[in-house]
Design an enzyme around this catalytic site. Structure first.
Site, PDB file in Angstrom:
ATOM      1  N   ASP A   8      35.342  31.022  39.154  1.00 43.69           N
ATOM      2  CA  ASP A   8      35.484  29.615  39.470  1.00 43.69           C
ATOM      3  C   ASP A   8      34.791  29.348  40.805  1.00 43.69           C
ATOM      4  O   ASP A   8      34.108  30.227  41.350  1.00 43.69           O
ATOM      5  CB  ASP A   8      36.954  29.183  39.457  1.00 43.69           C
ATOM      6  N   CYS A  65      38.590  34.683  40.526  1.00 37.01           N
ATOM      7  CA  CYS A  65      38.977  33.356  40.984  1.00 37.01           C
ATOM      8  C   CYS A  65      39.610  33.553  42.366  1.00 37.01           C
ATOM      9  O   CYS A  65      39.360  34.575  43.003  1.00 37.01           O
ATOM     10  CB  CYS A  65      39.905  32.650  39.987  1.00 37.01           C
ATOM     11  N   THR A  67      42.744  34.218  43.309  1.00 34.77           N
ATOM     12  CA  THR A  67      43.642  35.379  43.338  1.00 34.77           C
ATOM     13  C   THR A  67      43.380  36.369  42.210  1.00 34.77           C
ATOM     14  O   THR A  67      43.873  37.489  42.251  1.00 34.77           O
ATOM     15  CB  THR A  67      45.116  34.943  43.202  1.00 34.77           C
ATOM     16  N   HIS A 133      49.060  57.274  26.019  1.00 39.08           N
ATOM     17  CA  HIS A 133      48.675  55.933  26.459  1.00 39.08           C
ATOM     18  C   HIS A 133      48.168  55.098  25.288  1.00 39.08           C
ATOM     19  O   HIS A 133      48.368  53.877  25.267  1.00 39.08           O
ATOM     20  CB  HIS A 133      47.629  56.012  27.572  1.00 39.08           C
TER      21      HIS A 133
END
Length: 148
Positions: A8, A65, A67, A133
């Protein structure tokens, strides 16, 4: 490797730095992000990269972005996407090794360029370990399937 990158308005400078870093490492980069400093909506770019990864148009994705949170939340709504927000290399390594994450997300307001490059390098150079996993990743996929 072909890597899709999205961002962004808050991550213009960091995106440019990461694109240059990836190209120096020999990767092909597809830029799905904004190139404007004008305020924009991060979900648009999270979805663009996620759909490209899910469709196999790119091998992996990177989202940035402010965060890393909002853009990764949008990406994770796309079937088959496992986007992880990381702020340091250890979490980036575990996101690949244990969770087989196909998108790395981080915040331009949280990490600087050098730390971001360390995370990207670690994430790209870590293989999924499989084994126990894989069973857990399959469980995550099963949850996703219930929502369809």
């Amino acid at each position: 490797m072909k890597i899709g990158i999205g961002n962004d308005h808050s991550a213009l400078e960091l995106k440019a730095e990461i694109i240059e870093f990836l190209k120096e490492k020999g990767h092909e980069v597809v830029d799905y992000g904004t190139n404007s400093a004008e305020s924009c909506d991060y979900p648009v770019y999270g979805e663009l990269v996620a759909r490209a990864v899910a469709a196999g148009e790119v091998d992996q994705g990177i989202l940035i972005c402010g965060t890393g949170l909002g853009i990764s939340l949008a990406a994770n709504k796309v079937k088959g996407i496992r986007a992880a927000v990381c702020s340091e290399p250890f979490t980036a390594k575990m996101a690949r090794a244990h969770n087989d994450c196909n998108i790395l997300a981080f915040g331009a307001r949280v990490v600087g360029g050098e730390l971001a490059k360390m995370m990207v390098d670690t994430w790209l150079n870590t293989e999924f370990e499989g084994g126990r996993h894989q069973r857990r990743v399959d469980m995550i996929t099963a949850i996703e399937e219930k929502e369809q």
